[in-house]
Design a protein around this motif. Structure first.
Motif, mmCIF file in Angstrom:
data_model
loop_
_atom_site.group_PDB
_atom_site.id
_atom_site.type_symbol
_atom_site.label_atom_id
_atom_site.label_comp_id
_atom_site.label_asym_id
_atom_site.label_seq_id
_atom_site.Cartn_x
_atom_site.Cartn_y
_atom_site.Cartn_z
ATOM 1 N N UNK B 110 2.739 66.021 62.757
ATOM 2 C CA UNK B 110 1.599 65.983 63.675
ATOM 3 C C UNK B 110 1.663 67.074 64.741
ATOM 4 N N UNK B 111 2.867 67.624 64.985
ATOM 5 C CA UNK B 111 2.989 68.635 66.042
ATOM 6 C C UNK B 111 2.669 70.045 65.544
ATOM 7 N N UNK B 138 4.699 60.127 67.414
ATOM 8 C CA UNK B 138 5.355 59.915 68.713
ATOM 9 C C UNK B 138 5.733 61.244 69.364
ATOM 10 N N UNK B 139 6.222 62.189 68.536
ATOM 11 C CA UNK B 139 6.555 63.521 69.045
ATOM 12 C C UNK B 139 5.306 64.241 69.543
ATOM 13 N N UNK B 140 4.217 64.089 68.788
ATOM 14 C CA UNK B 140 2.958 64.730 69.174
ATOM 15 C C UNK B 140 2.498 64.192 70.532
ATOM 16 N N UNK B 146 -3.054 65.585 70.578
ATOM 17 C CA UNK B 146 -3.806 64.460 70.025
ATOM 18 C C UNK B 146 -4.271 64.815 68.616
ATOM 19 N N UNK B 147 -4.077 63.894 67.697
ATOM 20 C CA UNK B 147 -4.550 64.140 66.333
ATOM 21 C C UNK B 147 -5.656 63.146 66.008
ATOM 22 N N UNK B 164 4.741 56.974 62.851
ATOM 23 C CA UNK B 164 5.979 57.427 63.483
ATOM 24 C C UNK B 164 7.065 56.733 62.668
ATOM 25 N N UNK B 165 7.482 57.366 61.592
ATOM 26 C CA UNK B 165 8.297 56.702 60.575
ATOM 27 C C UNK B 165 9.656 56.240 61.084
ATOM 28 N N UNK B 166 10.203 56.960 62.052
ATOM 29 C CA UNK B 166 11.533 56.587 62.522
ATOM 30 C C UNK B 166 11.513 55.196 63.141
ATOM 31 N N UNK B 167 10.416 54.859 63.840
ATOM 32 C CA UNK B 167 10.325 53.518 64.422
ATOM 33 C C UNK B 167 9.512 52.572 63.535
ATOM 34 N N UNK B 168 8.962 53.090 62.438
ATOM 35 C CA UNK B 168 8.242 52.237 61.497
ATOM 36 C C UNK B 168 6.764 52.073 61.810
ATOM 37 N N UNK B 169 6.303 52.722 62.844
ATOM 38 C CA UNK B 169 4.912 52.561 63.261
ATOM 39 C C UNK B 169 3.938 53.149 62.226
ATOM 40 N N UNK B 170 2.934 52.361 61.849
ATOM 41 C CA UNK B 170 1.900 52.833 60.926
ATOM 42 C C UNK B 170 2.203 52.619 59.453
#
Ligand SMILES: Nc1nc2c(ncn2[C@@H]2O[C@H](COP(=O)(O)OP(=O)(O)OP(=O)(O)O)[C@@H](O)[C@H]2O)c(=O)[nH]1
Ligand SMILES: [Mg+2]
Lengths: 81, 260
Positions: B110-111, B138-140, B146-147, B164-170
């Motif tokens: 995303x960044x 999360x990094x973005x 903003x995406x 945000x795969x590291x925290x499992x979000x989405x």
């Protein structure tokens, strides 16, 4: 005359904008796929101890280029800070 | 999520008696964008991850279950393109193109989306069964980027899911989108790259001639484009049942391509 400068010529720590790529075929394709697209900004960030390759910051990622490749990429340093 | 594609209302398998419940999903993307992290999250496995590119060198497989469907996930090496210029690109390209996964899940950063979208467009030239995962949201956010995933979905004509795969979000939403896709509830209408007139007219000449040789092969446009780049050995990889006879190509002096 401003376009004879290539990416291989710019010092570490400086920036430039790509004006053209002077190679054709698969090699041109490969450079474009790495994000080296005319109009894009490039920052020279680090040179290996041997002087080759050099690391550049391009479109959000570090890309290492050999001098043979960098010299195929013509740049303009005017107005790029 | 609104996607520029229509929703099919019929129940899966209603007019199709052989309902499948095992699907293959390929995971593609630029180096170091979190493909293996997505893979591990979905499968519960422990593929090698870390903050440097080029960790995944050969493809790894894992399985997960969701809504009574079984999925085999194939983690491909990270590449900037699918032009088969390196061993990694060849592995990724051959799998997406010749192993015909049910869905190709492209993971992106995303960044630096601009860089990542090059590969997305190349995948869309090969297959229309594509889902885009915009990872590192999360990094973005941290970098105040903003995406607009809905707008991106409209522009590309495929589903786009922010994670945000590291925290499992989405990831739950990602699984639901994959499920809707294999169930035929989401039908994509991918954006097609249109080249200049000269190239397009050559493609138009070659495509119908390829149809004679490969009537069952869906992406003849892509094959035509590769032939125009001089990649004739590609024809060796196309499964025999898709070929009627072996076509050979030749570039004439004036640059035109003729199939012998
Ligand atoms: N902050 C953040 N970090 C992430 C996220 N996803 C992955 N990472 C981290 O990004 C780094 C790269 O992740 P990998 O999963 O190894 O990336 P990859 O795409 O498989 O990399 P290659 O196989 O080398 O191409 C690791 O340090 C991960 O922990 C995320 O959503 N947010
Ligand atoms: Mg990996």
């Amino acid at each position: 005359m401003h376009s004879s400068l290539s990416l291989a010529d710019i010092p570490v720590g400086s920036s430039a904008r790509i004006t053209s790529i002077v190679t054709i075929g698969p090699n041109r394709r490969r450079l474009l796929d790495l994000g080296l697209v005319p109009g894009s900004r490039v920052d020279s960030i680090r040179r290996s101890p041997a002087g080759n390759p050099t690391a550049y910051w391009i479109k959000g990622t570090v890309i290492a280029l050999r001098n043979e490749d960098a010299s195929q990429i013509l740049v303009d340093t005017r107005g790029v800070f | 999520m609104t996607v520029n594609c229509h929703i099919v209302s019929t129940e899966p398998g209603k007019d199709n008696p052989t309902v499948r419940n095992h699907f293959i999903i390929a995971l593609a993307g630029n180096p170091n964008v979190g493909k293996s992290t997505v893979f591990n999250r979905l499968t519960g496995m422990k593929q090698h991850t870390g903050n440097w590119p080029g960790k995944t060198v050969i493809k790894a497989e894992g399985t997960f279950y969701h809504r009574n469907r079984r999925y085999t996930l194939v983690d491909l090496p990270g590449t900037y393109s699918l032009h088969a210029g390196s061993a990694d690109e060849q592995v990724a390209r051959d799998f997406i193109c010749f192993s015909r996964p049910d869905i190709t899940l492209v993971v992106s950063d995303a960044t630096c989306l601009e860089r990542n979208l090059n590969l997305v467009l190349q995948v869309l030239e090969i297959t229309s069964q594509v889902v885009l995962c915009v990872n590192l949201m999360d990094e973005a956010k941290r970098k105040r980027i903003q995406v607009d995933t809905e707008k991106l979905a409209q522009e590309l004509g495929i589903p786009v899911v922010g994670t945000a795969a590291r925290s499992g979000q989405g990831l739950n939403r990602l699984k639901n989108v994959l499920g809707d896709m294999v169930d035929g509830k989401i039908v994509t209408s991918p954006r097609c790259v249109v080249y200049d007139q000269e190239l397009e007219s050559l493609v138009q000449q070659i495509e119908p001639r390829l149809a004679i040789y490969m009537p069952n092969w869906v992406n003849r446009r892509w094959v035509a484009l590769r032939l125009l780049e001089g990649e004739f050995n590609l024809l060796n990889h196309i499964p025999h049942n898709a070929l009627m006879d072996y076509p050979r190509g030749e570039i004439k002096e004036d640059g035109a391509l003729c199939l012998l």
